[in-house]
Write a protein that holds these residues in place. Structure first.
Motif, short mmCIF file in Angstrom:
data_model
loop_
_atom_site.label_atom_id
_atom_site.label_comp_id
_atom_site.label_asym_id
_atom_site.label_seq_id
_atom_site.Cartn_x
_atom_site.Cartn_y
_atom_site.Cartn_z
N GLY A 180 0.76 -1.24 0.00
CA GLY A 180 0.00 0.00 0.00
C GLY A 180 0.79 1.28 0.00
O GLY A 180 0.38 2.27 0.62
N PHE A 181 1.93 1.34 -0.71
CA PHE A 181 2.70 2.58 -0.81
C PHE A 181 1.97 3.59 -1.68
O PHE A 181 1.39 3.23 -2.69
CB PHE A 181 4.08 2.30 -1.39
CG PHE A 181 4.97 1.51 -0.48
CD1 PHE A 181 5.62 2.13 0.58
CD2 PHE A 181 5.16 0.15 -0.68
CE1 PHE A 181 6.43 1.40 1.43
CE2 PHE A 181 5.97 -0.58 0.17
CZ PHE A 181 6.61 0.05 1.23
N GLN A 232 4.38 8.76 -3.52
CA GLN A 232 5.66 9.27 -3.03
C GLN A 232 6.50 8.19 -2.34
O GLN A 232 7.57 8.45 -1.82
CB GLN A 232 5.45 10.44 -2.04
CG GLN A 232 4.97 11.72 -2.72
CD GLN A 232 3.53 11.62 -3.20
OE1 GLN A 232 2.65 11.13 -2.49
NE2 GLN A 232 3.29 12.08 -4.41
N GLY A 233 5.97 6.98 -2.29
CA GLY A 233 6.70 5.88 -1.67
C GLY A 233 6.45 5.75 -0.18
O GLY A 233 7.10 4.95 0.50
N ALA A 234 5.50 6.52 0.35
CA ALA A 234 5.18 6.46 1.78
C ALA A 234 4.11 5.40 2.04
O ALA A 234 3.26 5.13 1.19
CB ALA A 234 4.68 7.82 2.27
N LEU A 235 4.18 4.82 3.22
CA LEU A 235 3.22 3.79 3.61
C LEU A 235 2.33 4.36 4.71
O LEU A 235 2.79 4.56 5.84
CB LEU A 235 3.97 2.55 4.11
CG LEU A 235 3.19 1.29 4.35
CD1 LEU A 235 2.55 0.80 3.04
CD2 LEU A 235 4.10 0.20 4.90
N GLN A 290 -4.02 2.08 2.93
CA GLN A 290 -3.13 1.14 2.27
C GLN A 290 -3.87 0.37 1.17
O GLN A 290 -3.35 0.17 0.08
CB GLN A 290 -2.49 0.18 3.27
CG GLN A 290 -1.41 0.83 4.11
CD GLN A 290 -0.59 -0.17 4.90
OE1 GLN A 290 -0.43 -1.33 4.50
NE2 GLN A 290 -0.05 0.28 6.03
N PHE A 291 -5.10 -0.06 1.47
CA PHE A 291 -5.88 -0.79 0.46
C PHE A 291 -6.11 0.09 -0.77
O PHE A 291 -5.94 -0.36 -1.90
CB PHE A 291 -7.22 -1.25 1.04
CG PHE A 291 -8.02 -2.08 0.08
CD1 PHE A 291 -7.90 -3.45 0.06
CD2 PHE A 291 -8.87 -1.49 -0.85
CE1 PHE A 291 -8.61 -4.22 -0.85
CE2 PHE A 291 -9.58 -2.24 -1.76
CZ PHE A 291 -9.46 -3.62 -1.76
#
Length: 127
Positions: free
Chosen positions: A34-35, A38-41, A48-49
């Motif tokens: 679920g990134f 910008q690559g953030a989780l 995330q879904f």
């Protein structure tokens, strides 16, 4: 027959893999967490879904497919308590029926301890 590889989005630090590969009429989609772009989780399961679905749709589009072309999906969750929420969100994102075949597993962990979900799949592009 050439293969078409779909890389991870530019800001996502991915392991050595393609997010997807098209070979002939088949599209194989790697397990996508679920990134965001910008690559953030994000912390929440719903966020995330939503990111997984966005990334899944991007891979399918780049491969010339859509969510309706999915034939098999595997869902990995780290918390059994998220199954009901996942089913509701999944029905909205992957529907309407008929849905692809699916396996859902609750696993002890995913590569990043903050990852709550990962989805992989196979699509068949019938022309």
């Amino acid at each position: 027959m050439p293969m078409h590889h779909i890389p991870a989005p530019p800001h996502v630090k991915a392991p050595p893999l393609s997010f997807g590969t098209r070979f002939g009429d088949l599209v194989f989609i790697s397990g996508i967490p679920g990134f965001d772009a910008q690559g953030a989780l994000p912390d929440g399961f719903e966020a995330q879904f939503a990111n997984v679905v966005t990334n899944f749709a991007r891979v399918l589009t780049e491969a010339g497919a859509t969510m309706r072309d999915l034939v098999k999906v595997n869902v990995l969750l780290t918390r059994a308590s998220d199954v009901a929420t996942m089913n509701k969100l999944y029905a909205e994102a992957f529907g309407p029926a008929p849905y692809p075949a699916r396996t859902t597993c609750v696993v002890a962990a995913l590569p990043d301890p903050k990852m709550l979900i990962e989805i992989e799949g196979v699509a068949a592009v019938v022309t």
